[in-house]
Scaffold this active site. Sequence first.
Site: not given
Length: 301
Positions: A9, A14, A16, A154, A157, A280
């Site tokens: 997968g 998968g 991560e 899913m 947060h 910056h």
Amino acid sequence: VPQHLVVVGGGYIGMELGSVWNRLGAKVTVLEFLDRILPGTDNELAGEALKLFQKQGIEFRLGSRVTSAKFDAAQNVCIVQCADAEPIQCDRVLVAVGRTPATQDLGLETVGASLDPKGRIPVDDHFRITPHSSPLTTHSPGLYAIGDCIHGPMLAHKAEEDGVACVEGIVTGYGHVDYNLVPSVIYTHPEIAAVGKTEDQLQAEGTPYRKGTFPFRANGRARTLADMDGKVKILAHQQTDRVLGVHILGPRAGDLIAEAAAAMAFGASSEDIARTCHAHPTLSEAVKEAALAVDNRTLNL
């Protein structure tokens, strides 16, 4: 750390976990049924991410259908069999082919409710559990559902927002979550984050849009961090300039996406972001530059 890990997968989870084990020193092979990785993400950025992961040493077999995976005790190896391909021998197999709600055996039938075809609990606009066959009929008093067990992305947060909106609805009579503006983050290296529509979705819908991109290689802070892979991509409506989607591949993408989510929540245009002063040197300047790029007005490219 396994010498060779096969990941079945090539989606969020998968990639991560495959990315983590690759950095820890394992040889990682990703098997994905589709002809691309990270389905649901912007195809352009997913393609760039694929090239970066390949440079990092992750091996990919796209269009690969896994038919079986078993442990051979005699050889002390796992054997993964794919349709129309030679079997793969490895030390460990990680199966990451999707998630389903853990909603079985909750006794929903005792309150007149049942799961939808995807195993989720049906709720109304106030998160009250409703009979699946007729959402507008009798409610189950005092019973609510939120998070991964109902519709929507899913994500932790999103579940938190559900909880707040649910309680606000109970107390004040109103609570709302805009599921179109829930940001997503893929915690690979580099990170990938997004909010709103992908370019593929806009094309499929026939929505006219303009696109602005800016590479982190041209961002001063990214250069000082020696983390220059990736870019920011902003999609805005062709006529109104309202921001429709923001997609980021690069350093701290999960943090940078918050600005985009806030801007879109208030109906911002790409010009609104472009005319906002960004400190910056910061990575967030890449977001400003991508907004400028929508109108071909980048400052540092």
